[in-house]
Design a protein around this motif. Sequence first.
Motif, PDB file in Angstrom:
ATOM      1  N   VAL A   1      52.965  36.671  36.670  1.00 25.82           N
ATOM      2  CA  VAL A   1      52.382  35.601  37.461  1.00 25.82           C
ATOM      3  C   VAL A   1      52.429  34.310  36.665  1.00 25.82           C
ATOM      4  O   VAL A   1      52.005  34.277  35.513  1.00 25.82           O
TER       5      VAL A   1
ATOM      6  N   PHE B   1      43.917  33.578  28.604  1.00 22.65           N
ATOM      7  CA  PHE B   1      43.839  32.124  28.530  1.00 22.65           C
ATOM      8  C   PHE B   1      42.390  31.674  28.368  1.00 22.65           C
ATOM      9  O   PHE B   1      41.527  32.180  29.060  1.00 22.65           O
TER      10      PHE B   1
ATOM     11  N   ARG C   1      49.141  35.856  29.605  1.00 19.32           N
ATOM     12  CA  ARG C   1      48.144  34.780  29.631  1.00 19.32           C
ATOM     13  C   ARG C   1      46.838  35.175  30.301  1.00 19.32           C
ATOM     14  O   ARG C   1      46.085  34.320  30.747  1.00 19.32           O
ATOM     15  N   TRP C   2      46.566  36.451  30.385  1.00 16.33           N
ATOM     16  CA  TRP C   2      45.274  36.833  30.959  1.00 16.33           C
ATOM     17  C   TRP C   2      44.139  36.357  30.072  1.00 16.33           C
ATOM     18  O   TRP C   2      43.022  36.206  30.520  1.00 16.33           O
TER      19      TRP C   2
ATOM     20  N   ALA D   1      47.878  28.421  33.203  1.00 13.84           N
ATOM     21  CA  ALA D   1      46.562  29.041  33.015  1.00 13.84           C
ATOM     22  C   ALA D   1      46.682  30.545  33.235  1.00 13.84           C
ATOM     23  O   ALA D   1      47.773  31.070  33.391  1.00 13.84           O
ATOM     24  N   ASP D   2      45.560  31.200  33.225  1.00 15.80           N
ATOM     25  CA  ASP D   2      45.622  32.649  33.376  1.00 15.80           C
ATOM     26  C   ASP D   2      45.881  33.007  34.833  1.00 15.80           C
ATOM     27  O   ASP D   2      45.546  32.263  35.741  1.00 15.80           O
ATOM     28  N   PRO D   3      46.491  34.167  35.043  1.00 15.82           N
ATOM     29  CA  PRO D   3      46.898  34.540  36.393  1.00 15.82           C
ATOM     30  C   PRO D   3      45.743  35.000  37.271  1.00 15.82           C
ATOM     31  O   PRO D   3      45.954  35.303  38.434  1.00 15.82           O
ATOM     32  N   SER D   4      44.550  35.049  36.740  1.00  7.96           N
ATOM     33  CA  SER D   4      43.500  35.752  37.478  1.00  7.96           C
ATOM     34  C   SER D   4      43.170  35.082  38.798  1.00  7.96           C
ATOM     35  O   SER D   4      42.723  35.740  39.726  1.00  7.96           O
TER      36      SER D   4
ATOM     37  N   LEU E   1      46.290  36.460  40.957  1.00  6.91           N
ATOM     38  CA  LEU E   1      46.352  37.912  41.101  1.00  6.91           C
ATOM     39  C   LEU E   1      45.142  38.484  40.381  1.00  6.91           C
ATOM     40  O   LEU E   1      44.994  38.296  39.190  1.00  6.91           O
ATOM     41  N   GLY E   2      44.311  39.157  41.115  1.00  8.01           N
ATOM     42  CA  GLY E   2      43.096  39.680  40.499  1.00  8.01           C
ATOM     43  C   GLY E   2      43.417  40.676  39.405  1.00  8.01           C
ATOM     44  O   GLY E   2      44.369  41.440  39.508  1.00  8.01           O
ATOM     45  N   PHE E   3      42.629  40.652  38.380  1.00  9.84           N
ATOM     46  CA  PHE E   3      42.849  41.582  37.265  1.00  9.84           C
ATOM     47  C   PHE E   3      42.662  43.018  37.730  1.00  9.84           C
ATOM     48  O   PHE E   3      43.198  43.947  37.157  1.00  9.84           O
ATOM     49  N   GLU E   4      41.874  43.187  38.783  1.00  6.81           N
ATOM     50  CA  GLU E   4      41.597  44.551  39.220  1.00  6.81           C
ATOM     51  C   GLU E   4      42.771  45.159  39.991  1.00  6.81           C
ATOM     52  O   GLU E   4      42.739  46.328  40.332  1.00  6.81           O
TER      53      GLU E   4
ATOM     54  N   SER F   1      38.537  46.553  36.867  1.00  4.98           N
ATOM     55  CA  SER F   1      39.971  46.554  36.630  1.00  4.98           C
ATOM     56  C   SER F   1      40.737  47.381  37.648  1.00  4.98           C
ATOM     57  O   SER F   1      41.947  47.347  37.665  1.00  4.98           O
ATOM     58  N   GLY F   2      40.054  48.100  38.478  1.00  6.48           N
ATOM     59  CA  GLY F   2      40.779  49.063  39.296  1.00  6.48           C
ATOM     60  C   GLY F   2      40.956  50.338  38.518  1.00  6.48           C
ATOM     61  O   GLY F   2      40.925  50.335  37.290  1.00  6.48           O
TER      62      GLY F   2
ATOM     63  N   VAL G   1      49.431  44.376  38.088  1.00  8.25           N
ATOM     64  CA  VAL G   1      49.354  43.628  36.841  1.00  8.25           C
ATOM     65  C   VAL G   1      50.507  43.996  35.925  1.00  8.25           C
ATOM     66  O   VAL G   1      51.087  43.162  35.241  1.00  8.25           O
TER      67      VAL G   1
END
Lengths: 368, 1088
Positions: free
Chosen positions: A325, B298, B295-296, A306-309, A312-315, B165-166, A320
């Motif tokens: 991940v 996804f 895969r962000w 699945a997605d890494p969010s 690990l936060g996207f922010e 996003s930072g 990133v």
Amino acid sequence: MSADLHGSQRAVETLVSKLRRRQVVGSREAALETVLVLRQVVSKARFSNIDQLISLIRSVGKRLVEAQPKEHSVGNTVRKLLHHIREEYNTAMTGNASSSKTVYSISNFVLQGQPRKQNVAPKSEATLTLKENDPDDPDSFARVLKPVLMEAIQDVLDELETVYDNISKNAKDHIHSDEIILTIGHSKTVETFLKVAAHHRSFTVIVAETGPSYNGHEMARALSSAGISSFLVPDSSIYAIMSRVNKVIIGAHAILANGGMFAITGSLLAANAARVHSTPVVVCAGQFKLTPLWNLYHDFGALDFADPSSVLGFEEGNLVDKVDVLNPYYDYVGPELVDVFITNDGDHPPSSVYRLIKETYDDDDHEL
Amino acid sequence: MPPKSSSSKEKDLTDEDEVLQAVILADSFNKRFKPLTSGKPRCLLPVCNATLLDWTFESLALAGVQEIFVVCRSYPELVKAAIRDSKWSKPSLGLKIVSIITSKETFTPGDAMRDIYTRGIITSDFVLVMGDLVSNIRIDEVVRVHKERRRTNKDAIMTMVVKPSGVVHRTRSKGESAIFVLDAETSECLHYEHVTGYPPKKHAKIPREILAEHPEIEIRNDLIDCGIDVCSVEVPSLFQDNFDYGDIRRDFVHGVLTSDLLMKSIHCYVAREGYAARVADTRSYDSVSKDILARWTFPLVPDDNHPGGHSYEHIRGNKYLAKGNSVVLSRTCKVGSNCLIGAGTHIADNANIQASVIGQRCTIEANVTLRNVYVFDDAHIGAGSVIEYSIVGSNVKVGEGSTVARGCLIGDDVILGKNAKLGEFERVSRRRDEGEADESDKEDEDEQSEDSELEEAEARQDSESITAIIGEGSNAIVWPKGPRADEEDLDEVERYNNQRLMRIEIPIGDPASDLPLEYEGTESDSDASERESDESDLEMHALSRISSATSTSAISTSTPGLNIHTLHDAAAYSEFQAEVTQSLDRAFAEGHSVDNAAVELKTLRMASNVPLRKVREAVVASIVERIEVVEGDAAAQRREISKMVGRWGPLIDKIGGVDPVETIEVLQYHCAKSARLPLFGQILAALYQDDIVEEDDIRAWHARPEAKGEGLKDTSFAENVKRCWLVGTKMIEQFNEQESSEEESGEEDSDEEEQPSKKPAAATAQAAVGKKEESSEEESSSGDDESGEDDSQDSEDDAPATKAATAAPSQPSKPASTPASTKESEEEESEGSEEEESEDDALAPSQPAASKPSASSTTPAVSAAPSAPPPVPAAHAPALVSSTAAPAQPSTQDEESSEEESESEASDKEPAQTAQSQAPPAVASSKQPVTAPSKAESEESEGSEDSEEEEESEDDAASRATEPVPQAQVSTPKASTETARPPATITTQTESVATIPAAVPRPRPGPDVVGGKQNPVVASGSGQVASEGATTSRATTATATSSVATTQHSLRGQSAQERDDDGGEGEESGDDSGETDEEGNTDDSEEE
């Protein structure tokens, strides 16, 4: 006809895109949707012999499976339906429905011989006059067979709808009073199983949090609201706690032919810990999760990343870019780690899963 | 399966039985991808082997959108064909896709929106996205939230989706980002500030009203603008109404948020889950591709739901190989992690591929190294080539042993010869055959500009060095690097230096990267002044007139930095200039009221989004050019000028901000260029006479380097500027003379210096310059002074004067009593002569003049203070006085800005007066800070002096009748004032007054008002109080200043003392406004 076909085609496409987009999630849900779509397809289909029908269903099934190969219950449902249809057809054609319905168990399956001969109770009576490829009335075959088929499909549907109850009906035989049960993730099957058992026994459940999805939180909430004494523990303490656990009960995403299974991330951890302590690992799963595949663990992608969010936060912009991940949703738990599968069709050791699969599906359908 | 989504939401949507529409703007409206986009639109560029359009469709389909309008401009046939052939047009998908071809004249998203409006296809709330979106956000959820909000708030017209996003994030564009100011509770977007990477933006300015109105705000610089907007039906019509909205963010959002007319609001949806980003430039192309491979996105990942319909196998290390055994990987080749390899691709021995995307049917020969390269379909990379951080178009053939350095873009069908060596950031495209070029010219006039660029590129292809770059036998041309010739015409975002930040590149922070670039210049001032004007606009419309604090900060920030650099942009503004001229011509010809003209100008300004200075330039220019030149008759000329200035001068201060110094400068520069150069002095005098500029301003202007024409190259122009400056010098000399020559004038001077709103001075000054006719006729210069003073006093001596007098005695030390009495006597004298005027004031409905009384009345206090400070409360007084009197620019400007409102009001209400004569009193009255209409101020000012505000005000209110009134004449004005001030107002004013003394004792280092720009901070709960307080106090200060000035005026011979005071004023005036927050409450209690 084209309008009808169009309608069913559209239903198929809708399900395909829903599966692709993960809008249909969970094996039971997917199986249900599949049955509904197939029922629509069959009811709209026009065919004058069994092969046409089979190939039609297979093509639809292929489409659905390709849309989401990781949702194994879709393929399983298609196979099961095909199996049922063949049974009905055979019964109707030969007219010699053997009404001897014997229950399979480990003890007597050798005596049973070819499972193929063991038929599901046929819906059709031998009185049906079936004529394939009737040139005068090409629809007659379909007209006669369809009601029977619809009934068969309805059976599959019913089975899916009652699957939790059927699995749970022997729950009290598996759980004893004052036991400590460890579970992981939020499996509906396990939840029902435990709740039913709680009617007869008092026991304690330890729920692992199950990161990174933290489904364990919901599970703990659900169980404790049913009056079961539950503990929520971090995944890291599974091993430490295992020595005090009497039984590990987990759900499965798919049961493979070799007796292994896919289950939510963390299951492998729990199963291995249980093995070290020789704690029995019990898997609750509906029959529709039996998958006639056995080598999927070679397939890296089968774990469904699945997605890494959630890890690990996207922010975390700096990371990133630098960190890859991997966030698999499932673990592959090998057959040696599982002690028993509790299904709506009885309890089975991993080693007899292949047998169950042989009974449930036709060999021709393994590759749709 | 991962519970990625819930289908329940979708059901909700369909329940509403409304078709969810989406509009895709399938054109980039810029050229960042050239030359990859010569020959096809950007939305057909492949990202991870699916076209951007497919990604966008998939993103929308995910949200349950049922009807999609694709607006295409360039290569519409290609887009249409792509849609037709894609799976999206299959009826079974239930997606209705309509392509709309807009005209070639559609240059901005705004144009496209207008086109959509004209077609009338939008029937309900719709989703607006660009054709380069990659998203897995549940847009239907956003739509639901939007609709819910719309149910309660019809003015919420748009919801923008943003993703935290930072600050540093590969997907967040450095060249183009934005600061969002959000209401923490409602997510309403309160302020939008566009940020460009170059010139780097170091400050964000946030209108203070926001702090006042919202208890809690978030100022966020960490959001990715996903380019997904859920819009209401009226959005296209807003574009239609505002023909100049181009960019959706910079123009539309900014316009709506700053508009004082629309009253619409825009909200943000901060997407905590999901991913969304635009492929807006090659850098984001790189980062979005990487996000997809990581895969962000996804379930929109190649192995799961590839929008192009391909199927890929996901293998360890986030590698994706096309399924079906069509990929041929040599046994010795290395495919690193984060790679995607399309079907039918062959990779030969020892090839090394890292973090790259290879299209379908490509051939990678032996020993090739690809790092971070995006290779489109059917490309052929020759043996031994090394390519990194580049994009290689489809059908490209790269010769053996070639090297392509980072940042290169290789257009479709290019053939690079053997051992080609492309340097960093080269762009190459295929050389066209002659016939082909002609053909394309014919069929596609749209590509004209591109062609010109191409031709330019073609023209310089002969040299040997080029061959060295692209190798033997190449069909390529190398595009020019560096800024383009027409750079000036480009949007700030599109300029070369900014675009550098948007190129595919080694990530910043990597030692190999040469970014960030150094930037020598300072931030453009135009921004500041622009913002200022916006704020002051808002202000003028703010019902509670308290809101003026912001403009202070804005003005104070902009003033020091104002310079001529904006002249560079002259070309860009020429259109605007023409419009303004037209509009003014109309206004002059048809005799519009000044206010109407001002409104028109404001609209124009906002429409064209030009800085305030430009407007000022235009207005001044129009006025000056309208003045008829009368040869040889000085008097007639003067009359002509004063007529024109009298009629239209006020317009200068109504365009949205008051900045007399700038006005003078603008006038100077205009005159220097114009045939009316000789009139500069006279016009300036006329402006002075009409109180559009003050002596202070003239001095301030005179002192600036720009005024002397420093830094100007053009000799004749510089000379003219210099001449104007000399005129100014003369004028100032005259001011000075007056001071020295007369007893009284000395004080006047000091008044004038310190106080921008001094009217009486006007008379003198004019007389001195020899241009004022009326005043000179009436009296000698000294007489003028007095009359001026008197005027101001007359209007107010009534209540305030009395109070002052009474208050002063009440204090223990009673130092004030003497001066007060002297002053009163003066006033009495003067009043005789000025009765008429004072009456005028009295008659004026709004009694703007009311504030004046402070002037006269204040005197005693001031005088008292220095000589013998009365006990506690009085102690503050001197400080305050000095602070208010400060000549320091910022503070004076504060006042003015706050006053500008009052002026506008005043002028409305007193047309008669202005018409009658420019008599100082009238003007003076109009200058009073309006808000707590003038009445309040008079009291405040008193308060400041007496330092026992409450007592006083109470006294005033209660004892006014009982107090002995020293002056007989006062009766008339007083009566009027009293009627105008109901007791209620008095109390409110008392509060505001009270703030001052409290504020004074605690000076603050970084006063808000003065340093306005430095405080864009999160204001929480107290924000509201704070700013209100600040505003009030400022108003007070303003009044106080005027009063003080008057005081000094009457206290002849004390100038020395005053000067001492001046020293501290600047800071303190700032303090006042800054401090007031806490005081608000105190005041109340005190009052009671």
